[in-house]
Write an enzyme that holds these catalytic residues in place. Sequence first.
Site, PDB file in Angstrom:
ATOM      1  N   THR A 176       0.838  -1.211   0.000  1.00 31.64           N
ATOM      2  CA  THR A 176       0.000   0.000   0.000  1.00 31.64           C
ATOM      3  C   THR A 176       0.872   1.261   0.000  1.00 31.64           C
ATOM      4  O   THR A 176       0.569   2.241  -0.680  1.00 31.64           O
ATOM      5  CB  THR A 176      -0.921   0.005   1.238  1.00 31.64           C
ATOM      6  OG1 THR A 176      -1.718  -1.175   1.191  1.00 31.64           O
ATOM      7  CG2 THR A 176      -1.813   1.227   1.278  1.00 31.64           C
ATOM      8  N   HIS A 194       1.971   1.943  -3.410  1.00 28.38           N
ATOM      9  CA  HIS A 194       0.940   2.653  -4.202  1.00 28.38           C
ATOM     10  C   HIS A 194       0.962   4.139  -3.871  1.00 28.38           C
ATOM     11  O   HIS A 194       0.819   4.995  -4.748  1.00 28.38           O
ATOM     12  CB  HIS A 194      -0.457   2.090  -3.912  1.00 28.38           C
ATOM     13  CG  HIS A 194      -0.675   0.710  -4.447  1.00 28.38           C
ATOM     14  ND1 HIS A 194      -0.800   0.453  -5.792  1.00 28.38           N
ATOM     15  CD2 HIS A 194      -0.772  -0.489  -3.828  1.00 28.38           C
ATOM     16  CE1 HIS A 194      -0.967  -0.840  -5.977  1.00 28.38           C
ATOM     17  NE2 HIS A 194      -0.948  -1.443  -4.789  1.00 28.38           N
TER      18      HIS A 194
HETATM   19  P1  NAD Z   1       2.749  -7.812  -3.936  1.00 30.15           P
HETATM   20  O1  NAD Z   1       2.332  -6.867  -5.004  1.00 30.15           O
HETATM   21  O2  NAD Z   1       4.072  -7.669  -3.300  1.00 30.15           O
HETATM   22  O3  NAD Z   1       2.624  -9.317  -4.476  1.00 30.15           O
HETATM   23  C1  NAD Z   1       1.916  -9.693  -5.595  1.00 30.15           C
HETATM   24  C2  NAD Z   1       2.762 -10.708  -6.348  1.00 30.15           C
HETATM   25  O4  NAD Z   1       1.996 -11.199  -7.449  1.00 30.15           O
HETATM   26  C3  NAD Z   1       4.058 -10.111  -6.923  1.00 30.15           C
HETATM   27  O5  NAD Z   1       5.183 -10.792  -6.408  1.00 30.15           O
HETATM   28  C4  NAD Z   1       3.874 -10.285  -8.424  1.00 30.15           C
HETATM   29  O6  NAD Z   1       5.105 -10.555  -9.082  1.00 30.15           O
HETATM   30  C5  NAD Z   1       2.943 -11.486  -8.453  1.00 30.15           C
HETATM   31  N1  NAD Z   1       2.349 -11.756  -9.767  1.00 30.15           N
HETATM   32  C6  NAD Z   1       2.310 -10.956 -10.865  1.00 30.15           C
HETATM   33  N2  NAD Z   1       1.757 -11.610 -11.914  1.00 30.15           N
HETATM   34  C7  NAD Z   1       1.450 -12.860 -11.468  1.00 30.15           C
HETATM   35  C8  NAD Z   1       0.856 -14.004 -12.084  1.00 30.15           C
HETATM   36  N3  NAD Z   1       0.443 -13.992 -13.354  1.00 30.15           N
HETATM   37  N4  NAD Z   1       0.695 -15.110 -11.327  1.00 30.15           N
HETATM   38  C9  NAD Z   1       1.081 -15.142 -10.048  1.00 30.15           C
HETATM   39  N5  NAD Z   1       1.647 -14.087  -9.410  1.00 30.15           N
HETATM   40  C10 NAD Z   1       1.818 -12.967 -10.116  1.00 30.15           C
HETATM   41  O7  NAD Z   1       1.595  -7.752  -2.859  1.00 30.15           O
HETATM   42  P2  NAD Z   1       1.487  -8.211  -1.316  1.00 30.15           P
HETATM   43  O8  NAD Z   1       1.851  -7.060  -0.443  1.00 30.15           O
HETATM   44  O9  NAD Z   1       2.129  -9.538  -1.077  1.00 30.15           O
HETATM   45  O10 NAD Z   1      -0.095  -8.364  -1.269  1.00 30.15           O
HETATM   46  C11 NAD Z   1      -0.732  -9.361  -2.040  1.00 30.15           C
HETATM   47  C12 NAD Z   1      -2.073  -8.889  -2.602  1.00 30.15           C
HETATM   48  O11 NAD Z   1      -2.995  -8.690  -1.519  1.00 30.15           O
HETATM   49  C13 NAD Z   1      -2.034  -7.544  -3.338  1.00 30.15           C
HETATM   50  O12 NAD Z   1      -2.962  -7.610  -4.415  1.00 30.15           O
HETATM   51  C14 NAD Z   1      -2.528  -6.563  -2.299  1.00 30.15           C
HETATM   52  O13 NAD Z   1      -3.129  -5.408  -2.884  1.00 30.15           O
HETATM   53  C15 NAD Z   1      -3.554  -7.388  -1.575  1.00 30.15           C
HETATM   54  N6  NAD Z   1      -3.834  -7.008  -0.178  1.00 30.15           N
HETATM   55  C16 NAD Z   1      -5.123  -7.131   0.225  1.00 30.15           C
HETATM   56  C17 NAD Z   1      -5.473  -6.885   1.535  1.00 30.15           C
HETATM   57  C18 NAD Z   1      -6.872  -7.085   1.988  1.00 30.15           C
HETATM   58  O14 NAD Z   1      -7.189  -6.719   3.121  1.00 30.15           O
HETATM   59  N7  NAD Z   1      -7.718  -7.678   1.152  1.00 30.15           N
HETATM   60  C19 NAD Z   1      -4.472  -6.499   2.457  1.00 30.15           C
HETATM   61  C20 NAD Z   1      -3.142  -6.390   2.013  1.00 30.15           C
HETATM   62  C21 NAD Z   1      -2.833  -6.673   0.688  1.00 30.15           C
END
Ligand code: NAD
Length: 342
Positions: free
Chosen positions: A40, A43
């Site tokens: 976050t 972003h």
């Molecule tokens: P991050 O962006 O570090 O991890 C996402 C990963 O997905 C990256 O390593 C990226 O390389 C990978 N990725 C890209 N294309 C891909 C594909 N085709 N197949 C598989 N993986 C692929 O994010 P993070 O901090 O580990 O968080 C994970 C997700 O959870 C993010 O989308 C984030 O926005 C979300 N999130 C949601 C909440 C919630 O409360 N719902 C809270 C925190 C984070």
Amino acid sequence: MKALAKLSPEPGLTLTRVKKPEVGHNDVLIKIRKTAICGTDIHIWKWDEWAQKTIPVPMHVGHEYVGEIVEMGQEVRGFQIGDRVSGEGHITCGFCRNCRAGRRHLCRNTTGVGVNREGAFAEYLVIPAFNAFKIPDDISDDLAAIFDPFGNATHTALSFNLVGEDVLITGAGPIGIMAVAIARHVGARHIVITDVNDYRLELARKMGATRAVNVSRENLQDVMDELRMTEGFDVGLEMSGVPSAFSSMLTHMNHGGKIALLGIPPSNTAIDWNQVIFKGLEIKGIYGREMFETWYKMVSMLQSGLDLSPIITHHYTVDDYQAGFEAMLSGQSGKVILDWTR
Ligand code: NAD
Ligand code: ZN
């Protein structure tokens, strides 16, 4: 006090000085020791569309932290000056139906520390005492500083029974990698994780993945054949927010499979609903952490041998915050810690 703030509506953050926050009757004042950089915050750093419509300017941000209580409001019970705490970043209203039923994570009036109000990238943070969580002495400052994302991983991974199950995790970001370690700790059988980033897949292997699959080169079905998985995954944890990863998950689930969705896809992402209906899949959306069940589970898992230490790959002092953000932006990192005491 020192704080890391968005001072104008453009990319980047600035180390600046702001007024120390005031402590209300029900609040605690926390002297910050260590913080971690969240996706976050990236972003917010990049100042993307979501950040532009969400983050007030000027404001200091950050919500992953550990610190020490140095002052308390007169109504606060259950804490003492000197307690080492992290805190739940979702501040809930306390009066909606879900709050009153004890389902605080489903509060419809949630506001976020470091998102909708001043954050933890500062020498001091004020939060309602309700949101503070005491950290036992046997848990390090580094790990305490990442309880927020560790909580996302825990809430998601423990949504369904994983004992003896084959689990697919899409997205080896810090949260997906922590979910691997949790799934291993609680007794899953095969844990397959996918990403397109080799650095992160290697970290996932180190933390217990049966197979870490780079989907830009390898085929998930080949991996399943190799593991003699003839029917499909029992549980899916979507942690990438990437639509093609989610659709591949739907394709490779067994009938009756269960999916927890944490990753945030672009709005209006389409899926093949036939996969959901004819396979009888169960899909659950995950937001934040359960208050405070998730927090107790995190402590218990660490105290019963869960080793998350490899996920912390970089340390900087706050004066070097630019280097910390660059490490996160490069994709060649797990969690990045900023130290506020040096
Ligand atoms: P991050 O962006 O570090 O991890 C996402 C990963 O997905 C990256 O390593 C990226 O390389 C990978 N990725 C890209 N294309 C891909 C594909 N085709 N197949 C598989 N993986 C692929 O994010 P993070 O901090 O580990 O968080 C994970 C997700 O959870 C993010 O989308 C984030 O926005 C979300 N999130 C949601 C909440 C919630 O409360 N719902 C809270 C925190 C984070
Ligand atoms: Zn509420």
